[in-house]
Design a protein around this motif. Structure first.
Motif, PDB file in Angstrom:
ATOM      1  N   ARG A  57       0.805  -1.226   0.000  1.00  0.00           N
ATOM      2  CA  ARG A  57       0.000   0.000   0.000  1.00  0.00           C
ATOM      3  C   ARG A  57       0.839   1.278   0.000  1.00  0.00           C
ATOM      4  O   ARG A  57       0.624   2.183   0.819  1.00  0.00           O
ATOM      5  CB  ARG A  57      -0.959  -0.005   1.201  1.00  0.00           C
ATOM      6  N   SER A  58       1.777   1.352  -0.913  1.00  0.00           N
ATOM      7  CA  SER A  58       2.610   2.549  -0.988  1.00  0.00           C
ATOM      8  C   SER A  58       1.876   3.670  -1.708  1.00  0.00           C
ATOM      9  O   SER A  58       1.107   3.428  -2.643  1.00  0.00           O
ATOM     10  CB  SER A  58       3.907   2.234  -1.743  1.00  0.00           C
ATOM     11  N   ILE A  59       2.133   4.880  -1.265  1.00  0.00           N
ATOM     12  CA  ILE A  59       1.622   6.046  -1.970  1.00  0.00           C
ATOM     13  C   ILE A  59       2.590   6.365  -3.100  1.00  0.00           C
ATOM     14  O   ILE A  59       3.790   6.535  -2.881  1.00  0.00           O
ATOM     15  CB  ILE A  59       1.483   7.243  -1.015  1.00  0.00           C
ATOM     16  N   VAL A  60       2.076   6.408  -4.325  1.00  0.00           N
ATOM     17  CA  VAL A  60       2.936   6.547  -5.495  1.00  0.00           C
ATOM     18  C   VAL A  60       3.290   8.014  -5.702  1.00  0.00           C
ATOM     19  O   VAL A  60       2.432   8.844  -6.026  1.00  0.00           O
ATOM     20  CB  VAL A  60       2.245   5.978  -6.748  1.00  0.00           C
ATOM     21  N   THR A  61       4.563   8.331  -5.501  1.00  0.00           N
ATOM     22  CA  THR A  61       5.089   9.672  -5.735  1.00  0.00           C
ATOM     23  C   THR A  61       6.135   9.615  -6.838  1.00  0.00           C
ATOM     24  O   THR A  61       6.557   8.537  -7.260  1.00  0.00           O
ATOM     25  CB  THR A  61       5.730  10.224  -4.458  1.00  0.00           C
ATOM     26  N   ASP A  62       6.572  10.779  -7.288  1.00  0.00           N
ATOM     27  CA  ASP A  62       7.623  10.812  -8.306  1.00  0.00           C
ATOM     28  C   ASP A  62       8.910  10.180  -7.786  1.00  0.00           C
ATOM     29  O   ASP A  62       9.653   9.562  -8.548  1.00  0.00           O
ATOM     30  CB  ASP A  62       7.895  12.254  -8.751  1.00  0.00           C
ATOM     31  N   GLU A  63       9.176  10.329  -6.489  1.00  0.00           N
ATOM     32  CA  GLU A  63      10.386   9.724  -5.929  1.00  0.00           C
ATOM     33  C   GLU A  63      10.333   8.199  -6.029  1.00  0.00           C
ATOM     34  O   GLU A  63      11.329   7.553  -6.374  1.00  0.00           O
ATOM     35  CB  GLU A  63      10.546  10.120  -4.458  1.00  0.00           C
ATOM     36  N   TYR A 148      -7.225   4.667  -2.633  1.00  0.00           N
ATOM     37  CA  TYR A 148      -6.448   4.904  -3.845  1.00  0.00           C
ATOM     38  C   TYR A 148      -5.394   5.986  -3.611  1.00  0.00           C
ATOM     39  O   TYR A 148      -5.720   7.133  -3.294  1.00  0.00           O
ATOM     40  CB  TYR A 148      -7.370   5.279  -5.003  1.00  0.00           C
ATOM     41  N   GLY A 149      -4.140   5.584  -3.768  1.00  0.00           N
ATOM     42  CA  GLY A 149      -3.031   6.467  -3.421  1.00  0.00           C
ATOM     43  C   GLY A 149      -2.987   7.750  -4.220  1.00  0.00           C
ATOM     44  O   GLY A 149      -2.639   8.812  -3.696  1.00  0.00           O
ATOM     45  N   LYS A 150      -3.326   7.682  -5.515  1.00  0.00           N
ATOM     46  CA  LYS A 150      -3.257   8.884  -6.356  1.00  0.00           C
ATOM     47  C   LYS A 150      -4.261   9.928  -5.889  1.00  0.00           C
ATOM     48  O   LYS A 150      -3.938  11.113  -5.754  1.00  0.00           O
ATOM     49  CB  LYS A 150      -3.519   8.508  -7.812  1.00  0.00           C
ATOM     50  N   ASP A 151      -5.505   9.494  -5.641  1.00  0.00           N
ATOM     51  CA  ASP A 151      -6.522  10.426  -5.145  1.00  0.00           C
ATOM     52  C   ASP A 151      -6.150  10.933  -3.752  1.00  0.00           C
ATOM     53  O   ASP A 151      -6.322  12.117  -3.444  1.00  0.00           O
ATOM     54  CB  ASP A 151      -7.885   9.741  -5.095  1.00  0.00           C
ATOM     55  N   TYR A 152      -5.657  10.032  -2.917  1.00  0.00           N
ATOM     56  CA  TYR A 152      -5.257  10.427  -1.559  1.00  0.00           C
ATOM     57  C   TYR A 152      -4.192  11.510  -1.612  1.00  0.00           C
ATOM     58  O   TYR A 152      -4.255  12.493  -0.860  1.00  0.00           O
ATOM     59  CB  TYR A 152      -4.726   9.210  -0.805  1.00  0.00           C
ATOM     60  N   LEU A 153      -3.209  11.335  -2.481  1.00  0.00           N
ATOM     61  CA  LEU A 153      -2.115  12.300  -2.569  1.00  0.00           C
ATOM     62  C   LEU A 153      -2.630  13.663  -2.998  1.00  0.00           C
ATOM     63  O   LEU A 153      -2.218  14.697  -2.459  1.00  0.00           O
ATOM     64  CB  LEU A 153      -1.075  11.776  -3.572  1.00  0.00           C
ATOM     65  N   THR A 154      -3.559  13.676  -3.949  1.00  0.00           N
ATOM     66  CA  THR A 154      -4.158  14.944  -4.386  1.00  0.00           C
ATOM     67  C   THR A 154      -4.873  15.637  -3.231  1.00  0.00           C
ATOM     68  O   THR A 154      -4.692  16.834  -2.989  1.00  0.00           O
ATOM     69  CB  THR A 154      -5.151  14.695  -5.532  1.00  0.00           C
ATOM     70  N   ALA A 155      -5.683  14.868  -2.489  1.00  0.00           N
ATOM     71  CA  ALA A 155      -6.425  15.447  -1.371  1.00  0.00           C
ATOM     72  C   ALA A 155      -5.490  15.920  -0.267  1.00  0.00           C
ATOM     73  O   ALA A 155      -5.696  16.996   0.320  1.00  0.00           O
ATOM     74  CB  ALA A 155      -7.419  14.417  -0.829  1.00  0.00           C
ATOM     75  N   LEU A 169      -6.323  12.665   7.267  1.00  0.00           N
ATOM     76  CA  LEU A 169      -6.565  11.811   6.110  1.00  0.00           C
ATOM     77  C   LEU A 169      -5.789  10.507   6.251  1.00  0.00           C
ATOM     78  O   LEU A 169      -4.608  10.505   6.593  1.00  0.00           O
ATOM     79  CB  LEU A 169      -6.146  12.530   4.825  1.00  0.00           C
ATOM     80  N   ILE A 170      -6.472   9.397   5.976  1.00  0.00           N
ATOM     81  CA  ILE A 170      -5.903   8.055   6.109  1.00  0.00           C
ATOM     82  C   ILE A 170      -5.900   7.388   4.749  1.00  0.00           C
ATOM     83  O   ILE A 170      -6.925   7.367   4.061  1.00  0.00           O
ATOM     84  CB  ILE A 170      -6.739   7.212   7.103  1.00  0.00           C
ATOM     85  N   ASN A 171      -4.753   6.835   4.363  1.00  0.00           N
ATOM     86  CA  ASN A 171      -4.638   6.079   3.108  1.00  0.00           C
ATOM     87  C   ASN A 171      -4.599   4.589   3.439  1.00  0.00           C
ATOM     88  O   ASN A 171      -3.554   4.035   3.754  1.00  0.00           O
ATOM     89  CB  ASN A 171      -3.374   6.498   2.354  1.00  0.00           C
TER      90      ASN A 171
END
Length: 374
Positions: A57-63, A148-155, A169-171
Protein backbone atom coordinates in the motif's frame (compact mmCIF):
# COMPACT_ATOMS: atom_id res chain seq x y z
CA UNK A 1 0.14 0.40 -10.98
CA UNK A 2 3.71 1.71 -11.69
CA UNK A 3 5.65 -0.86 -13.71
CA UNK A 4 8.29 -1.46 -16.35
CA UNK A 5 8.44 -4.19 -19.00
CA UNK A 6 11.79 -5.59 -20.15
CA UNK A 7 12.23 -7.71 -23.25
CA UNK A 8 14.53 -10.61 -22.34
CA UNK A 9 14.83 -14.38 -22.59
CA UNK A 10 16.46 -14.53 -19.14
CA UNK A 11 14.63 -15.94 -16.10
CA UNK A 12 14.31 -14.77 -12.49
CA UNK A 13 17.21 -17.00 -11.40
CA UNK A 14 19.48 -14.99 -13.72
CA UNK A 15 18.82 -11.76 -11.81
CA UNK A 16 21.66 -11.77 -9.28
CA UNK A 17 22.40 -8.04 -9.31
CA UNK A 18 19.72 -7.44 -6.65
CA UNK A 19 18.61 -9.41 -3.57
CA UNK A 20 15.58 -11.05 -5.12
CA UNK A 21 13.40 -13.45 -3.10
CA UNK A 22 11.79 -16.03 -5.38
CA UNK A 23 8.75 -18.30 -5.12
CA UNK A 24 7.96 -20.43 -8.19
CA UNK A 25 7.76 -18.02 -11.14
CA UNK A 26 7.45 -14.85 -9.07
CA UNK A 27 10.00 -12.74 -7.25
CA UNK A 28 9.84 -9.85 -4.79
CA UNK A 29 12.45 -7.19 -4.08
CA UNK A 30 12.49 -5.19 -0.85
CA UNK A 31 12.68 -1.40 -0.97
CA UNK A 32 13.57 0.08 2.41
CA UNK A 33 13.28 3.62 3.75
CA UNK A 34 11.76 5.89 2.73
CA UNK A 35 9.55 3.62 0.60
CA UNK A 36 9.20 0.41 2.67
CA UNK A 37 7.51 -1.61 -0.04
CA UNK A 38 8.09 -4.54 -2.41
CA UNK A 39 8.52 -4.78 -6.16
CA UNK A 40 7.00 -7.77 -7.95
CA UNK A 41 8.96 -9.61 -10.64
CA UNK A 42 7.46 -12.16 -13.01
CA UNK A 43 8.05 -13.52 -16.49
CA UNK A 44 5.46 -13.56 -19.24
CA UNK A 45 6.72 -15.13 -22.48
CA UNK A 46 9.78 -13.05 -23.48
CA UNK A 47 8.94 -10.19 -21.10
CA UNK A 48 10.03 -9.47 -17.55
CA UNK A 49 7.53 -7.32 -15.67
CA UNK A 50 8.70 -5.25 -12.71
CA UNK A 51 5.86 -3.60 -10.84
CA UNK A 52 4.98 -2.10 -7.49
CA UNK A 53 3.45 -4.64 -5.13
CA UNK A 54 0.05 -3.34 -4.05
CA UNK A 55 -0.11 -5.28 -0.77
CA UNK A 56 2.29 -2.90 0.98
CA UNK A 57 0.00 0.00 0.00
CA UNK A 58 2.61 2.55 -0.99
CA UNK A 59 1.62 6.05 -1.97
CA UNK A 60 2.94 6.55 -5.49
CA UNK A 61 5.09 9.67 -5.74
CA UNK A 62 7.62 10.81 -8.31
CA UNK A 63 10.39 9.72 -5.93
CA UNK A 64 9.04 6.16 -5.82
CA UNK A 65 8.54 6.00 -9.58
CA UNK A 66 12.09 7.24 -10.11
CA UNK A 67 13.42 4.53 -7.76
CA UNK A 68 11.54 1.81 -9.68
CA UNK A 69 12.84 3.18 -12.98
CA UNK A 70 16.45 3.23 -11.73
CA UNK A 71 16.17 -0.39 -10.53
CA UNK A 72 14.59 -1.43 -13.83
CA UNK A 73 17.40 0.24 -15.79
CA UNK A 74 20.07 -1.44 -13.65
CA UNK A 75 18.48 -4.85 -14.17
CA UNK A 76 18.05 -4.22 -17.89
CA UNK A 77 21.72 -3.29 -18.14
CA UNK A 78 22.76 -6.40 -16.19
CA UNK A 79 20.63 -8.73 -18.33
CA UNK A 80 21.48 -6.86 -21.54
CA UNK A 81 17.75 -6.37 -21.96
CA UNK A 82 15.64 -3.55 -23.34
CA UNK A 83 12.95 -1.62 -21.48
CA UNK A 84 10.11 -1.68 -24.00
CA UNK A 85 7.52 0.08 -21.83
CA UNK A 86 7.13 1.88 -18.52
CA UNK A 87 4.70 4.32 -16.91
CA UNK A 88 7.26 5.81 -14.53
CA UNK A 89 7.44 9.32 -15.97
CA UNK A 90 7.30 12.11 -13.35
CA UNK A 91 3.87 13.69 -12.95
CA UNK A 92 4.69 16.28 -10.27
CA UNK A 93 3.22 13.95 -7.63
CA UNK A 94 5.03 14.73 -4.40
CA UNK A 95 3.94 14.02 -0.87
CA UNK A 96 3.81 17.19 1.22
CA UNK A 97 3.42 16.08 4.82
CA UNK A 98 1.56 18.23 7.32
CA UNK A 99 -0.70 17.72 10.32
CA UNK A 100 -3.44 16.43 7.98
CA UNK A 101 -1.45 13.24 7.33
CA UNK A 102 -2.40 10.29 9.56
CA UNK A 103 0.38 7.73 9.45
CA UNK A 104 -0.73 4.09 9.35
CA UNK A 105 1.63 1.50 10.73
CA UNK A 106 1.56 -1.94 12.28
CA UNK A 107 0.26 -2.04 15.85
CA UNK A 108 -1.20 1.45 15.64
CA UNK A 109 -3.35 2.34 18.65
CA UNK A 110 -6.99 3.44 18.22
CA UNK A 111 -7.22 7.07 17.18
CA UNK A 112 -8.12 9.70 19.74
CA UNK A 113 -10.88 11.91 18.38
CA UNK A 114 -10.28 15.62 18.55
CA UNK A 115 -13.58 17.38 19.30
CA UNK A 116 -17.10 16.79 20.57
CA UNK A 117 -18.50 16.69 17.02
CA UNK A 118 -16.66 14.21 14.82
CA UNK A 119 -17.23 13.24 11.21
CA UNK A 120 -15.86 10.60 8.85
CA UNK A 121 -15.97 10.27 5.08
CA UNK A 122 -15.24 6.82 3.65
CA UNK A 123 -13.76 7.01 0.16
CA UNK A 124 -13.14 10.77 -0.05
CA UNK A 125 -11.49 10.61 -3.49
CA UNK A 126 -9.72 13.87 -4.23
CA UNK A 127 -11.28 15.49 -1.20
CA UNK A 128 -13.69 18.08 -2.65
CA UNK A 129 -16.59 17.20 -0.37
CA UNK A 130 -14.57 16.51 2.79
CA UNK A 131 -12.33 19.58 2.57
CA UNK A 132 -15.32 21.81 1.85
CA UNK A 133 -17.08 20.57 4.99
CA UNK A 134 -13.93 21.06 7.06
CA UNK A 135 -13.62 24.67 5.86
CA UNK A 136 -17.27 25.45 6.53
CA UNK A 137 -17.46 23.78 9.96
CA UNK A 138 -14.22 24.72 11.69
CA UNK A 139 -15.66 23.85 15.14
CA UNK A 140 -15.95 20.17 14.12
CA UNK A 141 -13.32 17.54 13.36
CA UNK A 142 -13.13 15.40 10.24
CA UNK A 143 -11.46 12.13 9.32
CA UNK A 144 -11.26 10.70 5.83
CA UNK A 145 -10.31 7.23 4.54
CA UNK A 146 -9.24 6.66 0.93
CA UNK A 147 -7.70 3.50 -0.51
CA UNK A 148 -6.45 4.90 -3.84
CA UNK A 149 -3.03 6.47 -3.42
CA UNK A 150 -3.26 8.88 -6.36
CA UNK A 151 -6.52 10.43 -5.15
CA UNK A 152 -5.26 10.43 -1.56
CA UNK A 153 -2.12 12.30 -2.57
CA UNK A 154 -4.16 14.94 -4.39
CA UNK A 155 -6.43 15.45 -1.37
CA UNK A 156 -3.51 15.50 1.09
CA UNK A 157 -1.66 18.18 -0.88
CA UNK A 158 -4.83 20.27 -1.12
CA UNK A 159 -5.42 19.90 2.59
CA UNK A 160 -1.87 20.96 3.44
CA UNK A 161 -1.98 23.96 1.08
CA UNK A 162 -5.24 25.13 2.67
CA UNK A 163 -3.68 24.70 6.14
CA UNK A 164 -6.74 23.00 7.58
CA UNK A 165 -6.24 22.06 11.24
CA UNK A 166 -9.48 20.12 11.79
CA UNK A 167 -8.95 17.19 9.45
CA UNK A 168 -6.92 13.95 9.24
CA UNK A 169 -6.57 11.81 6.11
CA UNK A 170 -5.90 8.05 6.11
CA UNK A 171 -4.64 6.08 3.11
CA UNK A 172 -5.87 2.54 3.71
CA UNK A 173 -8.67 0.12 2.95
CA UNK A 174 -11.74 1.25 4.91
CA UNK A 175 -12.71 -2.38 5.64
CA UNK A 176 -9.73 -2.46 8.03
CA UNK A 177 -9.12 1.22 8.84
CA UNK A 178 -12.59 1.57 10.34
CA UNK A 179 -11.25 -0.54 13.23
CA UNK A 180 -8.92 2.33 14.17
CA UNK A 181 -11.86 4.08 15.79
CA UNK A 182 -13.73 3.33 19.00
CA UNK A 183 -17.43 2.53 18.89
CA UNK A 184 -19.96 5.37 19.25
CA UNK A 185 -17.55 8.12 18.22
CA UNK A 186 -18.90 9.74 15.04
CA UNK A 187 -21.83 12.11 14.69
CA UNK A 188 -21.86 11.64 10.92
CA UNK A 189 -20.34 9.08 8.55
CA UNK A 190 -20.50 10.02 4.87
CA UNK A 191 -20.25 7.57 1.97
CA UNK A 192 -20.49 9.30 -1.41
CA UNK A 193 -20.75 7.41 -4.70
CA UNK A 194 -19.34 4.03 -3.64
CA UNK A 195 -19.79 0.92 -5.78
CA UNK A 196 -20.30 2.60 -9.19
CA UNK A 197 -20.69 -0.84 -10.78
CA UNK A 198 -22.52 -2.51 -7.90
CA UNK A 199 -23.65 -6.11 -8.53
CA UNK A 200 -25.61 -8.22 -6.04
CA UNK A 201 -23.61 -11.34 -6.87
CA UNK A 202 -20.45 -9.55 -5.62
CA UNK A 203 -22.08 -8.45 -2.38
CA UNK A 204 -19.28 -9.83 -0.20
CA UNK A 205 -16.86 -7.36 -1.81
CA UNK A 206 -19.14 -4.36 -1.29
CA UNK A 207 -18.26 -1.68 1.24
CA UNK A 208 -21.68 -2.51 2.71
CA UNK A 209 -21.27 -6.23 3.13
CA UNK A 210 -22.64 -7.47 6.45
CA UNK A 211 -19.29 -7.39 8.29
CA UNK A 212 -18.18 -3.92 7.22
CA UNK A 213 -21.64 -2.42 7.57
CA UNK A 214 -21.82 -3.62 11.17
CA UNK A 215 -18.41 -2.06 11.86
CA UNK A 216 -19.54 1.24 10.33
CA UNK A 217 -22.81 1.21 12.29
CA UNK A 218 -20.94 0.57 15.56
CA UNK A 219 -18.78 3.68 15.03
CA UNK A 220 -21.77 6.02 14.87
CA UNK A 221 -22.93 7.71 18.06
CA UNK A 222 -26.44 7.22 19.35
CA UNK A 223 -28.64 9.61 17.32
CA UNK A 224 -25.82 10.03 14.80
CA UNK A 225 -26.21 9.54 11.05
CA UNK A 226 -24.93 7.45 8.18
CA UNK A 227 -25.30 9.62 5.07
CA UNK A 228 -25.10 7.92 1.67
CA UNK A 229 -25.24 9.39 -1.84
CA UNK A 230 -25.28 7.07 -4.86
CA UNK A 231 -26.34 7.13 -8.50
CA UNK A 232 -26.87 3.35 -8.43
CA UNK A 233 -30.46 2.48 -7.50
CA UNK A 234 -29.62 -1.18 -6.80
CA UNK A 235 -26.98 -0.07 -4.30
CA UNK A 236 -29.46 2.34 -2.70
CA UNK A 237 -31.99 -0.47 -2.29
CA UNK A 238 -29.35 -2.82 -0.87
CA UNK A 239 -28.20 -0.11 1.55
CA UNK A 240 -31.74 0.52 2.79
CA UNK A 241 -32.36 -3.20 3.35
CA UNK A 242 -29.13 -3.84 5.24
CA UNK A 243 -29.57 -0.60 7.23
CA UNK A 244 -33.03 -1.71 8.34
CA UNK A 245 -31.61 -5.11 9.34
CA UNK A 246 -29.02 -3.37 11.53
CA UNK A 247 -31.56 -1.11 13.21
CA UNK A 248 -30.90 2.17 11.38
CA UNK A 249 -33.97 4.31 10.68
CA UNK A 250 -34.56 6.88 7.92
CA UNK A 251 -34.40 10.47 9.12
CA UNK A 252 -37.50 11.31 7.09
CA UNK A 253 -40.43 9.21 5.90
CA UNK A 254 -38.60 7.21 3.23
CA UNK A 255 -35.30 5.34 3.21
CA UNK A 256 -34.44 6.55 -0.30
CA UNK A 257 -34.94 10.11 -1.53
CA UNK A 258 -33.85 12.01 -4.65
CA UNK A 259 -30.92 14.39 -4.17
CA UNK A 260 -30.59 17.20 -6.71
CA UNK A 261 -27.84 19.47 -5.38
CA UNK A 262 -24.54 17.67 -4.86
CA UNK A 263 -21.17 18.83 -6.10
CA UNK A 264 -18.13 16.56 -6.24
CA UNK A 265 -15.87 15.38 -9.05
CA UNK A 266 -17.99 12.28 -9.66
CA UNK A 267 -21.26 14.16 -9.18
CA UNK A 268 -20.29 16.57 -11.97
CA UNK A 269 -19.47 13.63 -14.23
CA UNK A 270 -22.75 11.85 -13.50
CA UNK A 271 -24.75 15.07 -13.92
CA UNK A 272 -23.45 15.39 -17.47
CA UNK A 273 -24.77 11.87 -18.08
CA UNK A 274 -28.17 12.83 -16.61
CA UNK A 275 -27.83 10.37 -13.73
CA UNK A 276 -30.26 10.47 -10.80
CA UNK A 277 -28.75 10.84 -7.31
CA UNK A 278 -30.26 8.84 -4.46
CA UNK A 279 -29.85 9.98 -0.86
CA UNK A 280 -30.12 7.90 2.31
CA UNK A 281 -29.94 9.64 5.70
CA UNK A 282 -29.98 6.85 8.27
CA UNK A 283 -30.11 7.47 12.01
CA UNK A 284 -28.74 5.19 14.71
CA UNK A 285 -30.99 5.24 17.77
CA UNK A 286 -28.95 3.03 20.08
CA UNK A 287 -25.48 2.67 21.60
CA UNK A 288 -23.13 -0.10 20.51
CA UNK A 289 -21.13 -1.97 23.15
CA UNK A 290 -17.51 -0.81 23.50
CA UNK A 291 -15.00 -2.54 21.30
CA UNK A 292 -11.84 -4.16 22.66
CA UNK A 293 -8.92 -5.09 20.44
CA UNK A 294 -6.19 -7.54 21.29
CA UNK A 295 -2.59 -7.06 20.27
CA UNK A 296 0.30 -9.43 19.73
CA UNK A 297 3.99 -8.87 20.20
CA UNK A 298 6.21 -10.08 17.37
CA UNK A 299 8.01 -12.35 16.68
CA UNK A 300 5.29 -14.99 17.00
CA UNK A 301 5.82 -18.73 16.98
CA UNK A 302 3.33 -20.56 14.74
CA UNK A 303 1.96 -23.89 15.95
CA UNK A 304 0.28 -24.51 12.61
CA UNK A 305 0.90 -23.07 9.14
CA UNK A 306 -2.70 -23.12 7.94
CA UNK A 307 -6.13 -22.69 9.46
CA UNK A 308 -9.62 -22.36 8.00
CA UNK A 309 -13.17 -22.50 9.30
CA UNK A 310 -16.42 -20.89 8.17
CA UNK A 311 -15.32 -17.45 9.41
CA UNK A 312 -11.52 -17.28 9.72
CA UNK A 313 -8.57 -18.09 7.49
CA UNK A 314 -4.80 -18.24 7.83
CA UNK A 315 -3.22 -19.31 4.57
CA UNK A 316 0.36 -18.98 3.32
CA UNK A 317 0.10 -17.83 -0.28
CA UNK A 318 3.82 -17.95 -1.03
CA UNK A 319 7.19 -18.69 0.56
CA UNK A 320 9.92 -16.56 -1.02
CA UNK A 321 13.54 -17.59 -0.64
CA UNK A 322 16.93 -16.03 -1.26
CA UNK A 323 19.89 -18.41 -0.92
CA UNK A 324 22.06 -15.59 0.47
CA UNK A 325 19.68 -14.87 3.36
CA UNK A 326 18.90 -17.17 6.30
CA UNK A 327 15.22 -16.21 6.56
CA UNK A 328 12.32 -16.48 4.14
CA UNK A 329 9.52 -14.07 3.33
CA UNK A 330 5.99 -15.41 3.47
CA UNK A 331 2.84 -13.87 2.00
CA UNK A 332 -0.18 -14.61 4.18
CA UNK A 333 -3.93 -14.14 3.93
CA UNK A 334 -5.21 -13.68 7.46
CA UNK A 335 -8.57 -12.76 8.95
CA UNK A 336 -12.15 -13.27 7.79
CA UNK A 337 -13.20 -13.54 4.15
CA UNK A 338 -12.09 -9.89 4.11
CA UNK A 339 -8.60 -11.18 4.88
CA UNK A 340 -5.60 -8.88 4.90
CA UNK A 341 -2.70 -9.91 2.69
CA UNK A 342 0.56 -9.43 4.58
CA UNK A 343 4.27 -10.16 4.12
CA UNK A 344 6.20 -11.43 7.16
CA UNK A 345 9.73 -12.59 7.73
CA UNK A 346 9.78 -16.34 8.46
CA UNK A 347 12.47 -18.32 10.30
CA UNK A 348 12.08 -21.69 12.06
CA UNK A 349 8.28 -21.46 12.33
CA UNK A 350 8.53 -17.96 13.73
CA UNK A 351 7.09 -14.92 11.95
CA UNK A 352 8.57 -11.47 12.47
CA UNK A 353 7.94 -7.99 11.16
CA UNK A 354 9.81 -6.59 8.18
CA UNK A 355 10.10 -2.89 7.37
CA UNK A 356 7.60 -3.65 4.58
CA UNK A 357 5.09 -5.43 6.86
CA UNK A 358 1.89 -3.40 6.72
CA UNK A 359 -1.36 -4.35 8.45
CA UNK A 360 -3.82 -3.22 11.06
CA UNK A 361 -4.89 -5.21 14.09
CA UNK A 362 -8.55 -6.07 13.67
CA UNK A 363 -10.60 -8.51 15.72
CA UNK A 364 -10.69 -11.11 12.96
CA UNK A 365 -6.91 -10.77 12.53
CA UNK A 366 -6.33 -11.37 16.25
CA UNK A 367 -8.85 -14.19 16.44
CA UNK A 368 -7.03 -15.95 13.60
CA UNK A 369 -3.64 -15.50 15.23
CA UNK A 370 -5.01 -17.19 18.32
CA UNK A 371 -5.91 -20.25 16.25
CA UNK A 372 -2.43 -20.66 14.73
CA UNK A 373 -0.34 -19.84 17.81
CA UNK A 374 -2.06 -22.09 20.37
Amino acid sequence: MPHAILKTDKNLKDIVCVDLFVFKNRGILSLNEPFNCFLDFYKKHDSLIIKLNKVTRSIVTDELKNEILCISKNIANFLKAEIVFHNLEPTNSYMHLCDCFEKIYTQKDPLKLQKNINNLEIGFGRGEFLLSLARQRSNEFFYGIEIYGKDYLTALNRCCLQKLNNIKLINYDAKYAIDLFENNCFDNIYVNFPEPWFKFYRIQHSIFNKITFKKITDKIKQNGFLRIITDNYSFAVHSSIIANNFGLKPQNKHFIEIKNNFDTLYAKKWKRLNRVFYSLVLQKTFNSPPNFYKKYDFPINLKRLEYKNSELIFKILGIYENKNVDYKIIEVAIGSYLAQHIFFGFLEDSVFLLPQTNFLFTNDFCDTLEKVTQ
